[in-house]
Design a protein around this motif. Structure first.
Motif, mmCIF file in Angstrom:
data_model
loop_
_atom_site.group_PDB
_atom_site.id
_atom_site.type_symbol
_atom_site.label_atom_id
_atom_site.label_comp_id
_atom_site.label_asym_id
_atom_site.label_seq_id
_atom_site.Cartn_x
_atom_site.Cartn_y
_atom_site.Cartn_z
ATOM 1 N N GLU A 8 -6.172 14.295 2.925
ATOM 2 C CA GLU A 8 -5.462 13.510 1.927
ATOM 3 C C GLU A 8 -5.927 13.858 0.516
ATOM 4 O O GLU A 8 -5.112 14.086 -0.385
ATOM 5 N N TRP A 30 -3.906 15.834 -2.742
ATOM 6 C CA TRP A 30 -3.771 15.310 -4.092
ATOM 7 C C TRP A 30 -4.308 16.291 -5.132
ATOM 8 O O TRP A 30 -3.684 16.503 -6.181
ATOM 9 N N GLU A 36 7.566 5.084 -1.031
ATOM 10 C CA GLU A 36 6.277 5.693 -1.343
ATOM 11 C C GLU A 36 5.800 6.611 -0.217
ATOM 12 O O GLU A 36 5.172 7.643 -0.465
ATOM 13 N N GLU A 37 6.100 6.220 1.014
ATOM 14 C CA GLU A 37 5.695 7.040 2.154
ATOM 15 C C GLU A 37 6.428 8.373 2.157
ATOM 16 O O GLU A 37 5.850 9.413 2.464
ATOM 17 N N ARG A 48 5.003 10.636 -0.461
ATOM 18 C CA ARG A 48 3.765 11.246 0.009
ATOM 19 C C ARG A 48 4.044 12.394 0.959
ATOM 20 O O ARG A 48 3.389 13.428 0.926
#
Length: 390
Positions: A316, A320, A362-363, A366
């Protein structure tokens, strides 16, 4: 006999996946099943927490990009890189797409087994039951059913013992008082059989011969016309697209394994633990088991679970960092809508609106960002192809 346990585990995992697909609730549907193969889903699955990002660019200091990520006590991208993660190399990674990789994908479509009524030969698949005895008494913990071995191809350890013994046997044949098989490799409860008088009986259930289809225009049309493939050229392009996805997932695994977490953002790590635990609890429930029982059957240790937490946290944060450093962290409304339209049917929904009931925007953002990160790694890798189309 670790491969016997692998056979059992693969059957269990396939059954779990089937039950998950049939479930009407969101739980168990993994967005990454469309983006990447299963092997990398475990590494990346927890990425889809509710993570909110804002970036404010200081006109005078472009490198001071401000971010706010739920569960991350970070002040900037530099803070994330310097204090939380040392990201591994993600540009210029080398990768060779081999003939073996191409052949394995081809075999998934062109090779299969047909049951035959004869003695087994090399390349045959033999299904068998194995019963373990300690001092002549049957022990259920070292007794397995519906195991398989490929004659002549399983050449290591206890599995080779079985492969050698069943060669030349037919359905219904039994081989008694077998030794040379390590019972500790097949025990499902951790019992230590060292020093005990253990023997096995192997019963051949069936013998199947290997059949290999030839790839022709007619074969492609018969098997893949619904997918839009009608020629050999179409089919090989499909194989190469599948190879690309496999390479992309392998390269991402290289990035993750080459990265080091210096410390974990406490709230984010707690979220990941919760998500992973919920996934396992759901899978266990599908089998009618408690989670601890499920771990035992699947042979997952505490170290395995802890490593998964760490891998997902590393993955994760790595995603980012790459997204911000390469400036593709922003996702447009059009990209989000295209994702909905491209994927809602894949997950068994009748409409985009139905899927939106289960997933937050939002998912999806991502998912798109992470896909972009993996694609960036792929596009900037040095990939060679050493296979020929057959």
């Amino acid at each position: 006999m670790s491969e016997e346990n692998n056979n059992m585990t693969e059957q269990q995992e396939n059954a779990v996946e089937t039950k998950q697909e049939e479930a009407s609730q969101k739980k168990g549907i993994n967005i990454w099943s469309v983006i990447f193969p299963v092997a990398v889903v475990l590494i990346l699955g927890a990425f889809f927490g509710v993570v909110l990002i804002n970036k404010n660019i200081n006109d005078q200091k472009e490198d001071q990009k401000k971010i706010s990520i739920t569960g991350y006590d970070v002040k900037s991208v530099d803070d994330l890189c310097n204090n939380y993660i040392q990201i591994g190399k993600y540009k210029g990674l080398q990768y060779e797409v081999t003939q073996e990789m191409f052949d394995e994908l081809l075999a998934e479509d062109t090779q299969y087994y047909e049951t035959v009524e004869r003695k087994s030969r090399d390349t045959d698949s033999v299904s068998f039951n194995i019963t373990g005895y300690v001092d002549g008494k049957k022990d259920k913990n070292i007794t397995l059913k519906d195991q398989e071995v490929i004659v002549g191809e399983d050449t290591d350890g206890s599995f080779k013992v079985v492969s050698d013994l069943v060669k030349g046997k037919k359905a219904g044949d039994e081989i008694k008082d077998v030794q040379g098989i390590d019972p500790n490799e097949i025990s499902d409860d951790g019992t230590d059989y060292t020093g005990k008088n253990v023997t096995f009986t192997i019963k051949v259930v069936s013998v199947s011969k290997l059949v290999v289809d030839q790839v022709t225009d007619q074969w492609v049309k018969e098997n893949f016309e619904e997918e839009g493939f009608t020629t050999v050229k179409d089919y090989y392009e499909y194989i190469e697209d599948s190879l690309e996805q496999e390479v992309m997932s392998d390269l991402w695994e290289k990035v993750v394994s080459g990265s080091v977490c210096k410390k974990y953002p406490e709230d984010a790590y707690s979220r990941i633990i919760e998500e992973v635990d919920q996934d396992y609890a759901y899978e266990a429930d599908q089998w009618g088991m408690e989670t601890d029982e499920y771990y035992k059957v699947m042979q997952y240790t505490e170290e395995d679970i802890e490593k998964e937490y760490e891998n997902e946290m590393t993955s994760e944060m790595a995603a980012w960092v790459i997204a911000f450093q390469e400036d593709f962290y922003e996702v447009s409304d059009e990209e989000i809508e295209d994702w909905w339209l491209s994927n809602y049917e894949e997950y068994g929904y009748d409409s985009v609106e139905d899927m939106k009931q289960d997933y937050k925007e939002e998912e999806i953002v991502r998912a798109i960002v992470l896909q972009k990160a993996a694609e960036f790694v792929y596009d900037n890798a040095k990939i060679t192809k050493s296979y020929t189309k057959k």
